[in-house]
Motif scaffolding. Sequence first.
Motif, PDB file in Angstrom:
ATOM      1  N   ALA A 201       0.829  -1.202   0.000  1.00  0.00           N
ATOM      2  CA  ALA A 201       0.000   0.000   0.000  1.00  0.00           C
ATOM      3  C   ALA A 201       0.863   1.251   0.000  1.00  0.00           C
ATOM      4  N   PHE A 202       0.227   2.361  -0.371  1.00  0.00           N
ATOM      5  CA  PHE A 202       0.915   3.652  -0.373  1.00  0.00           C
ATOM      6  C   PHE A 202      -0.111   4.775  -0.350  1.00  0.00           C
ATOM      7  N   TRP A 203       0.353   5.968   0.035  1.00  0.00           N
ATOM      8  CA  TRP A 203      -0.416   7.208  -0.064  1.00  0.00           C
ATOM      9  C   TRP A 203       0.299   8.080  -1.081  1.00  0.00           C
ATOM     10  N   LEU A 218      -5.876  28.317 -11.738  1.00  0.00           N
ATOM     11  CA  LEU A 218      -6.687  28.896 -10.669  1.00  0.00           C
ATOM     12  C   LEU A 218      -6.216  28.430  -9.286  1.00  0.00           C
ATOM     13  N   ASP A 219      -5.496  27.309  -9.246  1.00  0.00           N
ATOM     14  CA  ASP A 219      -4.961  26.839  -7.975  1.00  0.00           C
ATOM     15  C   ASP A 219      -3.972  27.837  -7.392  1.00  0.00           C
ATOM     16  N   LEU A 220      -3.334  28.631  -8.265  1.00  0.00           N
ATOM     17  CA  LEU A 220      -2.398  29.644  -7.791  1.00  0.00           C
ATOM     18  C   LEU A 220      -3.102  30.687  -6.933  1.00  0.00           C
ATOM     19  N   LEU A 221      -4.383  30.861  -7.160  1.00  0.00           N
ATOM     20  CA  LEU A 221      -5.156  31.866  -6.429  1.00  0.00           C
ATOM     21  C   LEU A 221      -5.866  31.272  -5.218  1.00  0.00           C
ATOM     22  N   GLY A 222      -5.570  30.007  -4.927  1.00  0.00           N
ATOM     23  CA  GLY A 222      -6.115  29.418  -3.717  1.00  0.00           C
ATOM     24  C   GLY A 222      -7.170  28.351  -3.917  1.00  0.00           C
ATOM     25  N   ARG A 223      -7.509  28.023  -5.167  1.00  0.00           N
ATOM     26  CA  ARG A 223      -8.501  26.972  -5.389  1.00  0.00           C
ATOM     27  C   ARG A 223      -7.991  25.645  -4.826  1.00  0.00           C
ATOM     28  N   ALA A 224      -8.789  24.987  -4.011  1.00  0.00           N
ATOM     29  CA  ALA A 224      -8.358  23.763  -3.327  1.00  0.00           C
ATOM     30  C   ALA A 224      -8.864  22.537  -4.078  1.00  0.00           C
ATOM     31  N   THR A 225      -8.020  21.969  -4.939  1.00  0.00           N
ATOM     32  CA  THR A 225      -8.432  20.824  -5.757  1.00  0.00           C
ATOM     33  C   THR A 225      -7.527  19.612  -5.582  1.00  0.00           C
ATOM     34  N   THR A 226      -6.475  19.735  -4.784  1.00  0.00           N
ATOM     35  CA  THR A 226      -5.523  18.634  -4.684  1.00  0.00           C
ATOM     36  C   THR A 226      -5.949  17.645  -3.609  1.00  0.00           C
ATOM     37  N   SER A 227      -5.270  16.493  -3.604  1.00  0.00           N
ATOM     38  CA  SER A 227      -5.733  15.412  -2.739  1.00  0.00           C
ATOM     39  C   SER A 227      -4.598  14.466  -2.396  1.00  0.00           C
ATOM     40  N   THR A 234      -4.991  -5.177  -2.712  1.00  0.00           N
ATOM     41  CA  THR A 234      -6.241  -5.917  -2.907  1.00  0.00           C
ATOM     42  C   THR A 234      -7.490  -5.063  -2.714  1.00  0.00           C
ATOM     43  N   GLU A 235      -7.372  -3.947  -1.989  1.00  0.00           N
ATOM     44  CA  GLU A 235      -8.533  -3.116  -1.689  1.00  0.00           C
ATOM     45  C   GLU A 235      -8.771  -2.014  -2.715  1.00  0.00           C
ATOM     46  N   GLY A 236      -7.798  -1.777  -3.590  1.00  0.00           N
ATOM     47  CA  GLY A 236      -7.938  -0.720  -4.576  1.00  0.00           C
ATOM     48  C   GLY A 236      -7.571   0.644  -4.012  1.00  0.00           C
ATOM     49  N   CYS A 237      -8.040   1.715  -4.671  1.00  0.00           N
ATOM     50  CA  CYS A 237      -7.677   3.081  -4.305  1.00  0.00           C
ATOM     51  C   CYS A 237      -8.900   3.868  -3.840  1.00  0.00           C
ATOM     52  N   LYS A 238      -8.666   4.795  -2.921  1.00  0.00           N
ATOM     53  CA  LYS A 238      -9.714   5.696  -2.451  1.00  0.00           C
ATOM     54  C   LYS A 238      -9.056   6.993  -1.990  1.00  0.00           C
ATOM     55  N   TYR A 239      -9.851   8.044  -1.874  1.00  0.00           N
ATOM     56  CA  TYR A 239      -9.323   9.307  -1.373  1.00  0.00           C
ATOM     57  C   TYR A 239      -9.045   9.184   0.131  1.00  0.00           C
ATOM     58  N   ALA A 240      -7.826   9.564   0.517  1.00  0.00           N
ATOM     59  CA  ALA A 240      -7.516   9.676   1.939  1.00  0.00           C
ATOM     60  C   ALA A 240      -7.945  11.047   2.456  1.00  0.00           C
ATOM     61  N   GLU A 272      -2.998  13.301  10.625  1.00  0.00           N
ATOM     62  CA  GLU A 272      -2.988  12.051  11.376  1.00  0.00           C
ATOM     63  C   GLU A 272      -3.812  11.007  10.640  1.00  0.00           C
ATOM     64  N   LYS A 273      -3.267   9.781  10.612  1.00  0.00           N
ATOM     65  CA  LYS A 273      -3.938   8.672   9.936  1.00  0.00           C
ATOM     66  C   LYS A 273      -5.047   8.119  10.811  1.00  0.00           C
ATOM     67  N   GLN A 274      -6.190   7.836  10.183  1.00  0.00           N
ATOM     68  CA  GLN A 274      -7.328   7.244  10.861  1.00  0.00           C
ATOM     69  C   GLN A 274      -7.330   5.726  10.656  1.00  0.00           C
ATOM     70  N   ALA A 275      -8.222   5.045  11.348  1.00  0.00           N
ATOM     71  CA  ALA A 275      -8.266   3.583  11.293  1.00  0.00           C
ATOM     72  C   ALA A 275      -8.547   3.067   9.885  1.00  0.00           C
ATOM     73  N   ASP A 276      -9.244   3.863   9.069  1.00  0.00           N
ATOM     74  CA  ASP A 276      -9.575   3.437   7.704  1.00  0.00           C
ATOM     75  C   ASP A 276      -8.577   3.955   6.680  1.00  0.00           C
ATOM     76  N   ASN A 277      -7.402   4.445   7.156  1.00  0.00           N
ATOM     77  CA  ASN A 277      -6.313   4.939   6.310  1.00  0.00           C
ATOM     78  C   ASN A 277      -6.615   6.270   5.639  1.00  0.00           C
ATOM     79  N   THR A 278      -7.688   6.949   6.058  1.00  0.00           N
ATOM     80  CA  THR A 278      -7.885   8.326   5.632  1.00  0.00           C
ATOM     81  C   THR A 278      -7.030   9.235   6.522  1.00  0.00           C
ATOM     82  N   LEU A 279      -6.934  10.509   6.136  1.00  0.00           N
ATOM     83  CA  LEU A 279      -6.080  11.465   6.842  1.00  0.00           C
ATOM     84  C   LEU A 279      -6.898  12.664   7.299  1.00  0.00           C
ATOM     85  N   VAL A 280      -6.534  13.198   8.461  1.00  0.00           N
ATOM     86  CA  VAL A 280      -7.202  14.367   9.025  1.00  0.00           C
ATOM     87  C   VAL A 280      -6.145  15.417   9.359  1.00  0.00           C
TER      88      VAL A 280
END
Length: 377
Positions: A201-203, A218-227, A234-240, A272-280
């Motif tokens: 696995a990886f992030w 437009l990201d230069l002006l502060g648009r928040a589109t990155t992730s 085996t589980e595939g990919c999802k947004y953290a 910080e990583k959560q139990a489901d591998n998402t990030l906060v």
Amino acid sequence: MGVGRILLNILVVLAAIAGGFYQLRLKPILVKFGQGRVIDPRGNTDCTTVPELKACEKLVLHQPSGVVYLACSTQESRPHWLPNAQRFNATGASRTDYVATYNPQSGKVTKLKTVNFNSPRGLSLHGMDVVASSSNPSELWVYLVNHREPLSGDPKVVGADSSVEVFKTTLGGSTMEYVRTVEDPLVLTPNDLTGTPDGKAFWVTNDYGVKTGLIRDLDLLGRATTSVVYCHETEGCKYAIQNMHGNNGIAQAPNGTFYVVNSIGGQLTVLEKQADNTLVITDVIESDRSMDNASVDSEGHVWVAGFPKALVLVYEHFANPTKVASPSTAFRFSINTGPNSFYGQKFKVDRMLILVSTHREESALHARPRYPTISYL
């Protein structure tokens, strides 16, 4: 009121709006990108260039051995094919990029040969991570961002067909064995990644929300589109995590804390990583300039490469890396233990190294042994 007076009033209002936009939005960005900045070199009196290693976008220090792993290309190909900088001339792309090792003590450089990697589109490398195996510390997992040419369509329209390649090598070895290719629609504009010690696995950071087009600006002006995207064998990919700004480098500390660099905003985001591998997000640390990749040393300090003159980097150095140098900075971020920590200054930000004559796309660089992770530049 005459027509002339009405037009004059309209022009005054438009000028006021333009002036306000410049002062409130554009000027702070230009200042952070280095406009008007005077370079103050420091910490660069005991440095050595390594001419054999060029266009190495990412460096990872294997701390137990002191060996540096590098994801390298060619200076000639960078102005043509660098999707993250919207350079999409695939005919000039390098498809023979490589991972190398560099031993600062002996000066030895070894280019690792790939085993069982037969992709006709080859390797066009960007971000990288090297992680010791949880089952055998002498075995290393190598995670690579590979900006492949698309199978069909004009790259200027459809962008790169980027993937993550996973290899396995041994400490001190001269080869790396192909394990798998990870490709997923969520891995849209990958920049950097951090992997797990089981090789499964990886992030990975997406540095834009779209592959091509002026809308990216437009990201230069502060648009928040990155992730940040989490992928598992085996589980595939999802947004953290989504709706971040300017995502670039990413690193994970031994205690599990993640750090993501906001390259445009000049910030280091703590997550910080959560139990489901998402990030906060838990903290955001400010700097005074654009930044790139990050690394965490054995003492928990976070080292980040910065650009005192980001405008020179983007508009001059990227166009002609063999002739135009771009100065570099090495930041060290750490927990503030000084007296001012009681007044809300939680983190300490130190500029440990500032180079003006050597730039990160030209050669590897190492500095004084007491600051081993400065070799990250």
